[in-house]
Scaffold this motif. Sequence first.
Motif, short mmCIF file in Angstrom:
data_model
loop_
_atom_site.label_atom_id
_atom_site.label_comp_id
_atom_site.label_asym_id
_atom_site.label_seq_id
_atom_site.Cartn_x
_atom_site.Cartn_y
_atom_site.Cartn_z
N ASP A 11 0.81 -1.23 0.00
CA ASP A 11 0.00 0.00 0.00
C ASP A 11 0.85 1.29 0.00
OD1 ASP A 11 0.89 -0.18 2.62
OD2 ASP A 11 -1.07 0.21 3.54
N ARG A 12 2.12 1.15 -0.37
CA ARG A 12 2.93 2.37 -0.55
C ARG A 12 4.20 2.06 -1.35
NH1 ARG A 12 6.11 3.79 5.09
NH2 ARG A 12 6.53 1.65 5.73
N ASN A 13 4.88 3.13 -1.77
CA ASN A 13 6.16 3.02 -2.50
C ASN A 13 6.08 2.12 -3.73
OD1 ASN A 13 7.74 4.76 -0.84
ND2 ASN A 13 7.84 3.14 0.72
N ALA A 14 4.97 2.25 -4.44
CA ALA A 14 4.78 1.49 -5.68
C ALA A 14 3.81 2.29 -6.55
CB ALA A 14 4.22 0.11 -5.38
N PRO A 15 3.74 2.00 -7.86
CA PRO A 15 2.79 2.73 -8.70
C PRO A 15 1.36 2.61 -8.17
CG PRO A 15 4.16 1.26 -10.02
CD PRO A 15 4.48 0.98 -8.60
N GLU A 16 0.57 3.64 -8.42
CA GLU A 16 -0.80 3.66 -7.89
C GLU A 16 -1.58 2.39 -8.24
OE1 GLU A 16 -2.66 7.48 -8.69
OE2 GLU A 16 -4.62 6.48 -8.37
N GLY A 17 -1.44 1.95 -9.47
CA GLY A 17 -2.19 0.76 -9.93
C GLY A 17 -1.77 -0.53 -9.25
N LEU A 18 -0.68 -0.48 -8.48
CA LEU A 18 -0.26 -1.69 -7.76
C LEU A 18 -0.47 -1.55 -6.26
CD1 LEU A 18 3.11 -3.04 -9.27
CD2 LEU A 18 0.81 -3.99 -9.49
N CYS A 19 -1.10 -0.47 -5.83
CA CYS A 19 -1.31 -0.30 -4.39
C CYS A 19 -2.74 -0.64 -4.00
CB CYS A 19 -1.00 1.14 -3.98
SG CYS A 19 0.77 1.47 -3.94
N ASP A 20 -2.86 -1.43 -2.94
CA ASP A 20 -4.17 -1.66 -2.35
C ASP A 20 -4.29 -0.75 -1.12
OD1 ASP A 20 -2.43 -2.91 -0.59
OD2 ASP A 20 -3.10 -4.96 -1.05
N THR A 21 -5.22 -1.01 -0.25
CA THR A 21 -5.32 -0.26 1.01
C THR A 21 -5.36 -1.31 2.12
OG1 THR A 21 -7.73 -0.37 1.06
CG2 THR A 21 -6.74 1.52 -0.09
N VAL A 22 -5.24 -0.85 3.35
CA VAL A 22 -5.32 -1.81 4.46
C VAL A 22 -6.64 -2.58 4.36
CG1 VAL A 22 -5.41 -2.07 6.97
CG2 VAL A 22 -3.85 -0.39 5.96
N ALA A 23 -7.73 -1.83 4.21
CA ALA A 23 -9.05 -2.49 4.22
C ALA A 23 -9.21 -3.44 3.04
CB ALA A 23 -10.16 -1.43 4.20
N SER A 24 -8.85 -2.98 1.83
CA SER A 24 -9.07 -3.86 0.66
C SER A 24 -8.13 -5.07 0.71
CB SER A 24 -8.89 -3.09 -0.65
OG SER A 24 -7.52 -2.84 -0.92
N SER A 25 -6.91 -4.89 1.23
CA SER A 25 -5.99 -6.03 1.28
C SER A 25 -6.49 -7.08 2.27
CB SER A 25 -4.57 -5.59 1.62
OG SER A 25 -4.48 -5.07 2.93
N VAL A 26 -7.08 -6.63 3.37
CA VAL A 26 -7.62 -7.58 4.35
C VAL A 26 -8.85 -8.30 3.77
CG1 VAL A 26 -8.80 -7.77 6.59
CG2 VAL A 26 -6.74 -6.35 6.38
N ALA A 27 -9.73 -7.54 3.15
CA ALA A 27 -10.95 -8.16 2.59
C ALA A 27 -10.59 -9.16 1.49
CB ALA A 27 -11.88 -7.07 2.05
N ASP A 28 -9.68 -8.76 0.59
CA ASP A 28 -9.30 -9.66 -0.52
C ASP A 28 -8.59 -10.90 0.00
OD1 ASP A 28 -10.38 -7.86 -2.27
OD2 ASP A 28 -8.47 -7.13 -3.07
N THR A 29 -7.67 -10.70 0.95
CA THR A 29 -6.92 -11.84 1.48
C THR A 29 -7.87 -12.82 2.17
OG1 THR A 29 -4.90 -10.54 1.75
CG2 THR A 29 -5.09 -12.52 3.10
N GLN A 30 -8.77 -12.29 3.00
CA GLN A 30 -9.69 -13.19 3.72
C GLN A 30 -10.60 -13.94 2.74
OE1 GLN A 30 -9.53 -13.71 7.26
NE2 GLN A 30 -10.62 -15.51 6.49
#
Length: 436
Positions: A159-178
């Motif tokens: 969710d940081r230090n990468a191009p925008e199109g490769l960044c998720d957010t805390v919430a979306s990364s948790v939802a997608d992972t689960q």
Amino acid sequence: MTYQGYRGALLHYLDEQTPEYFADGLLVINQHTGTVERCGDAQTVLADFPGLAVRQYDNALLMPGLIDTHIHYPQVDVIASYGAQLLDWLNNYTFPTELNFSDPAVAEDAAEFFLDELLKNGTTTALVFGTVHKGSVDAFFSASEKRNTRMICGKVMMDRNAPEGLCDTVASSVADTQALIDRWHGNGRQLYAITPRFAITSTPEQLAAAGRLLADNPGVYMQTHLAENKDEVAFVRELFPDSKSYLDVYDQYGLLGERSVFAHCIYLEDDDYRRMNESGSKISFCPTSNLFIGSGLFKLDDQPYPVEVSVATDVGGGTSFSMLQTLHEAYKVCQLRGSNLPAQRAFYMMTLGNAKALSLDDKIGNFATGKEADFVVFDLQGTDLMKRRQSICKTLDESLFSLMILGDDRAVAETYVAGRQVWSKEKNTTNQAGDL
Ligand code: GUN
Ligand code: ZN
């Protein structure tokens, strides 16, 4: 009950110190369950299976399927990218390629190619990075499910230090992972790994969320990168000034443990080895990658505290899908550090050793009765040079060493997954439907 026998020279390991080799061996597979029924000396085993259908292999070596503990499936097209070390290599080559995986068709195409390439190299299990896109992992597991391979994979959290199109957010990364864990972990032979890319591309909040996911989902894995490159280590120090070390960043967020696999680990602090040892965390040694992107020489032997080390290709920082080539380069790394890597240790590592590192040694890694029947048939005469060199080998150790130094995909005659042939060099076909 249908049994099928495979007869030829056979090698597997009961533990690191105990190879079991049969010059005329027989592996008996229960085709109904796709598991190993028996393995041993051919004459002895045949007496217990009258009328068994047997396939005979000459100038071959049967071994358990090879295991790769760190690899990136979206990086098949990143292999052989010129002239950059880690952080530039990521920014210039890897991130632009991974952006394409927002398209499910790109992901599916890469997953199909990647799995076939692994099987052609005799690798039947791997711990695999997807991209940040949830669909990349669905595509991967769907392709693995078709082949019935035992694979571990995860959606990258960044969710940081990468191009925008490769960044998720805390919430979306948790939802997608689960959601991916719920769909795939323990579904057939598929297993899930929580995958924060590395400390540079995750905020403290995201690393904390990854730790919570790991605690909340017993049995899932965690994979990430650690202390691969000096500039990377310096950047982590800037981003996490309060942490004692790079490893300590992950430790603070609950990411260490028996099922946590850390790739590279070239620049660890002495105390990091102690913490890894204490927590049961695993290292993944990636020699072709460490050499190709100029990262450094891994210490296989002189660790202040013993940490379990597995071996891996790390494609596409790594330059080959072949575990033979990978152990060949590991041998050279050891040479440069003044130590040695005997062939028997190398073959143990790519089979039972890597299975243990992935806590899968109750299922794969050797030919114990009941294990899943993933195996490889090496062709000891895979090239003219191999044939010539093998003809003068006097001992098993010599023969194995020349296989590991001279062999690559040309040394893999056939690959089997759960008792079913999925690759044949002679027929030059991979097979997803089980009718070769
Ligand atoms: N560190 C963070 N991401 C990567 C990656 O994709 N490959 C390698 N080798 N190191 C990394
Ligand atoms: Zn990697």
